[in-house]
Enzyme design. Structure first.
Site, PDB file in Angstrom:
ATOM      1  CB  VAL A   1     -37.539 -14.046  19.344  1.00  0.00           C
ATOM      2  CG1 VAL A   1     -37.112 -12.806  20.120  1.00  0.00           C
ATOM      3  CG2 VAL A   1     -38.726 -15.063  19.578  1.00  0.00           C
ATOM      4  CD  GLU A   2     -31.857 -12.954  17.609  1.00  0.00           C
ATOM      5  OE1 GLU A   2     -31.663 -11.706  17.146  1.00  0.00           O
ATOM      6  OE2 GLU A   2     -31.297 -13.360  18.663  1.00  0.00           O
ATOM      7  CB  SER A   3     -35.101 -11.664  11.855  1.00  0.00           C
ATOM      8  OG  SER A   3     -35.345 -12.796  11.299  1.00  0.00           O
TER       9      SER A   3
END
Length: 219
Positions: free
Chosen positions: A110-112
């Site tokens: 989700v972050e990267s």
């Protein structure tokens, strides 16, 4: 999210703990995901197992345990290697710090989206989108290095899990919006971005855990 839902984070083991006695001494709690958590003691309270460790306590469902090993015993718990980039770094850091590797992988997704060179408009960087001050606090010297970034991000996740007594929703909200905002609202902050982030990571984690749990060998 109530602490009773902490089993979603750790695992869904189906083994019985009927033989456990309250306040027994232990060294390593072994979970179905393959995690080993070093503890100084544990206590069975109904359907909950309370773990005591350096830095605090955690409560998990009693059926989350595979076994308890003495400190000098390391019986293998085979877990399917995650089918994601940088899986070796994820599994190594997750096991070292007692965090489900599926959770770390879900945060990275989700972050990267597993881009080690990602930079956000807020200057968060790398696979786990570390802010420069967070990276510095955890001793990161090369923030875009996948191994260093994952190691620091996993340590931070563990720190937040301990801070919020294993509450996954609050942990993820703090990872996204910062602990100060969680403390301000005493719950998940009412920000669309943060609530969406908690939902997305949680959904990925549940799906990833179910897939990897099928390959666990307890023998």
């Amino acid at each position: 999210m109530r602490s009773s839902n902490f089993g979603i984070w750790l695992c869904g083991a189906i083994l019985s703990l009927a033989a456990l006695t309250p306040s027994a001494r232990a060294d390593y709690v072994v979970l179905k995901t393959g995690q080993r958590i070093h503890v100084t003691g544990y206590e069975r309270v109904g359907d909950t197992l309370r773990l005591t460790m350096l830095g605090g306590t955690l409560e998990i469902p009693a059926d989350a345990l595979v076994r308890i090993d003495p400190e000098d015993v390391f019986l293998p718990v085979k877990v399917k290697l995650l089918d994601v980039p940088f899986a070796n770094f994820i599994v190594e850091s997750a096991r070292d710090h007692g965090v489900a590797p599926e959770l770390v992988a879900s945060v990275i997704a989700v972050e990267s989206n597993f881009n080690p060179n990602a930079v956000s408009w807020r200057s968060a960087r790398g696979l786990m989108q570390l802010m420069p001050q967070t990276a510095s606090r955890f001793g990161v010297t090369k923030i875009f290095d996948p191994q260093q970034n994952i190691e620091a991000g996993t340590k931070y996740l563990k720190e937040l899990l301990l801070r919020y007594n294993g509450d996954l929703a609050l942990t993820l909200a703090a990872y996204n919006a910062g602990p100060d905002r969680v403390e301000q609202y005493r719950s998940v902050p009412p920000y669309r971005e943060t609530r969406d982030y908690v939902r997305r990571v949680t959904e990925k984690f549940r799906a990833t855990y179910r897939a990897s749990a099928l390959s666990i060998d307890l023998h």
